[in-house]
Design a protein around this motif. Sequence first.
Motif, PDB file in Angstrom:
ATOM      1  N   ALA A   1       0.842  -1.195   0.000  1.00 34.64           N
ATOM      2  CA  ALA A   1       0.000   0.000   0.000  1.00 34.64           C
ATOM      3  C   ALA A   1       0.873   1.240   0.000  1.00 34.64           C
ATOM      4  N   VAL A   2       0.427   2.233  -0.719  1.00 33.76           N
ATOM      5  CA  VAL A   2       0.987   3.568  -0.633  1.00 33.76           C
ATOM      6  C   VAL A   2      -0.069   4.381   0.104  1.00 33.76           C
ATOM      7  N   ALA A   3       0.257   4.793   1.324  1.00 29.92           N
ATOM      8  CA  ALA A   3      -0.671   5.551   2.165  1.00 29.92           C
ATOM      9  C   ALA A   3      -0.235   7.007   2.175  1.00 29.92           C
ATOM     10  N   GLN A   4      -1.147   7.887   1.794  1.00 29.23           N
ATOM     11  CA  GLN A   4      -0.849   9.314   1.738  1.00 29.23           C
ATOM     12  C   GLN A   4      -1.807  10.079   2.642  1.00 29.23           C
ATOM     13  N   ARG A   5      -1.239  10.926   3.472  1.00 32.28           N
ATOM     14  CA  ARG A   5      -2.067  11.797   4.299  1.00 32.28           C
ATOM     15  C   ARG A   5      -2.644  12.876   3.396  1.00 32.28           C
ATOM     16  N   VAL A   6      -3.965  13.045   3.446  1.00 29.68           N
ATOM     17  CA  VAL A   6      -4.633  14.007   2.572  1.00 29.68           C
ATOM     18  C   VAL A   6      -5.580  14.884   3.383  1.00 29.68           C
ATOM     19  N   SER A   7      -5.818  16.078   2.856  1.00 25.72           N
ATOM     20  CA  SER A   7      -6.853  16.918   3.453  1.00 25.72           C
ATOM     21  C   SER A   7      -8.188  16.665   2.746  1.00 25.72           C
ATOM     22  N   ARG A   8      -8.122  16.120   1.532  1.00 24.17           N
ATOM     23  CA  ARG A   8      -9.300  15.644   0.802  1.00 24.17           C
ATOM     24  C   ARG A   8      -8.818  14.832  -0.394  1.00 24.17           C
ATOM     25  N   ALA A   9      -9.693  13.942  -0.858  1.00 23.60           N
ATOM     26  CA  ALA A   9      -9.355  13.108  -2.008  1.00 23.60           C
ATOM     27  C   ALA A   9     -10.634  12.563  -2.623  1.00 23.60           C
ATOM     28  N   SER A  10     -10.574  12.290  -3.921  1.00 26.06           N
ATOM     29  CA  SER A  10     -11.723  11.687  -4.596  1.00 26.06           C
ATOM     30  C   SER A  10     -11.236  10.849  -5.761  1.00 26.06           C
ATOM     31  N   VAL A  11     -12.097   9.953  -6.194  1.00 28.04           N
ATOM     32  CA  VAL A  11     -11.807   9.126  -7.358  1.00 28.04           C
ATOM     33  C   VAL A  11     -13.038   9.141  -8.257  1.00 28.04           C
ATOM     34  N   SER A  12     -12.784   9.326  -9.569  1.00 25.93           N
ATOM     35  CA  SER A  12     -13.862   9.425 -10.558  1.00 25.93           C
ATOM     36  C   SER A  12     -13.690   8.376 -11.635  1.00 25.93           C
ATOM     37  N   VAL A  13     -14.817   7.944 -12.168  1.00 21.93           N
ATOM     38  CA  VAL A  13     -14.860   7.056 -13.331  1.00 21.93           C
ATOM     39  C   VAL A  13     -15.801   7.712 -14.338  1.00 21.93           C
TER      40      VAL A  13
ATOM     41  N   GLU B   1       0.431  13.408  15.330  1.00 21.64           N
ATOM     42  CA  GLU B   1       0.806  11.988  15.396  1.00 21.64           C
ATOM     43  C   GLU B   1      -0.367  11.083  15.742  1.00 21.64           C
ATOM     44  N   GLN B   2      -1.533  11.409  15.219  1.00 19.34           N
ATOM     45  CA  GLN B   2      -2.699  10.563  15.430  1.00 19.34           C
ATOM     46  C   GLN B   2      -2.854   9.566  14.291  1.00 19.34           C
ATOM     47  N   SER B   3      -3.488   8.462  14.603  1.00 22.35           N
ATOM     48  CA  SER B   3      -3.849   7.463  13.593  1.00 22.35           C
ATOM     49  C   SER B   3      -5.268   7.754  13.113  1.00 22.35           C
ATOM     50  N   CYS B   4      -5.666   7.095  12.038  1.00 23.46           N
ATOM     51  CA  CYS B   4      -7.066   7.207  11.612  1.00 23.46           C
ATOM     52  C   CYS B   4      -7.975   6.684  12.711  1.00 23.46           C
ATOM     53  N   HIS B   5      -7.528   5.633  13.406  1.00 24.17           N
ATOM     54  CA  HIS B   5      -8.296   5.078  14.510  1.00 24.17           C
ATOM     55  C   HIS B   5      -8.525   6.125  15.595  1.00 24.17           C
ATOM     56  N   ALA B   6      -7.464   6.765  16.042  1.00 21.80           N
ATOM     57  CA  ALA B   6      -7.569   7.748  17.133  1.00 21.80           C
ATOM     58  C   ALA B   6      -8.367   8.976  16.716  1.00 21.80           C
ATOM     59  N   ALA B   7      -8.197   9.409  15.467  1.00 22.99           N
ATOM     60  CA  ALA B   7      -8.853  10.629  15.001  1.00 22.99           C
ATOM     61  C   ALA B   7     -10.233  10.377  14.406  1.00 22.99           C
ATOM     62  N   GLY B   8     -10.590   9.114  14.196  1.00 23.34           N
ATOM     63  CA  GLY B   8     -11.848   8.816  13.517  1.00 23.34           C
ATOM     64  C   GLY B   8     -11.834   9.309  12.082  1.00 23.34           C
ATOM     65  N   ALA B   9     -10.656   9.287  11.470  1.00 25.22           N
ATOM     66  CA  ALA B   9     -10.479   9.836  10.124  1.00 25.22           C
ATOM     67  C   ALA B   9     -10.833   8.795   9.049  1.00 25.22           C
ATOM     68  N   PRO B  10     -11.361   9.259   7.917  1.00 29.96           N
ATOM     69  CA  PRO B  10     -11.761   8.357   6.837  1.00 29.96           C
ATOM     70  C   PRO B  10     -10.579   7.929   5.970  1.00 29.96           C
ATOM     71  N   LEU B  11     -10.823   6.873   5.194  1.00 31.88           N
ATOM     72  CA  LEU B  11      -9.841   6.389   4.229  1.00 31.88           C
ATOM     73  C   LEU B  11     -10.513   6.237   2.874  1.00 31.88           C
ATOM     74  N   LEU B  12      -9.770   6.523   1.827  1.00 32.60           N
ATOM     75  CA  LEU B  12     -10.202   6.265   0.459  1.00 32.60           C
ATOM     76  C   LEU B  12      -9.254   5.218  -0.087  1.00 32.60           C
ATOM     77  N   VAL B  13      -9.773   4.040  -0.444  1.00 32.01           N
ATOM     78  CA  VAL B  13      -8.946   2.923  -0.891  1.00 32.01           C
ATOM     79  C   VAL B  13      -9.161   2.712  -2.383  1.00 32.01           C
TER      80      VAL B  13
ATOM     81  N   THR C   1     -14.279   3.925  -1.563  1.00 30.95           N
ATOM     82  CA  THR C   1     -13.461   3.144  -2.490  1.00 30.95           C
ATOM     83  C   THR C   1     -13.549   3.714  -3.896  1.00 30.95           C
ATOM     84  N   GLY C   2     -12.595   3.261  -4.699  1.00 34.38           N
ATOM     85  CA  GLY C   2     -12.658   3.495  -6.125  1.00 34.38           C
ATOM     86  C   GLY C   2     -13.523   2.417  -6.752  1.00 34.38           C
ATOM     87  N   ALA C   3     -13.395   2.223  -8.058  1.00 37.56           N
ATOM     88  CA  ALA C   3     -14.134   1.194  -8.788  1.00 37.56           C
ATOM     89  C   ALA C   3     -13.121   0.191  -9.311  1.00 37.56           C
TER      90      ALA C   3
END
Length: 145
Positions: free
Chosen positions: A3-15, A59-71, A118-120
């Motif tokens: 996995a390449v994990a990138q910290r983002v302030s926002r992200a989207s995926v389009s088809v 230094e928070q994790s997504c778990h600690a911050a309740g942050a979303p992920l886009l896979v 997720t993406g498609a």
Amino acid sequence: MKAVAQRVSRASVSVDGRIVGRIDGPGLLVLLGVHRDDGPGEAAKLAEKIWHLRMLADEQSCHAAGAPLLVVSQFTLYGDVRKGRRPSWTAAAGRDLSEPLYEEFVRCLRTLGAAVETGAFGEAMEVSLVNSGPFTLIVDTSDLP
């Protein structure tokens, strides 16, 4: 799995110009590649690792911050460029293996409590992101205990 994990302030995926996945707050964009020798154990191990990685602000994790992920699926992470000019894809899993393991990775994250977009899978996608930091890590299950 890789996995390449990138910290983002926002992200989207389009088809085809239509957004299929989006996160609008601080979180992680995860590009996921599946190796031909991977199984469900790698999906669970990688999901656990990424969910708890302290990559966010303070230094928070997504778990600690309740942050979303886009896979987003990314078979090219297993491209081999050691010989010639054309990458080889022999290490990347075929769709019959990679799609179920991609879905298992997402399922594992959600079971841990993650909000996952997720993406498609298998589609030509356009990924947009605002990388925060920038802060990017490559996580490979072959390197994990």
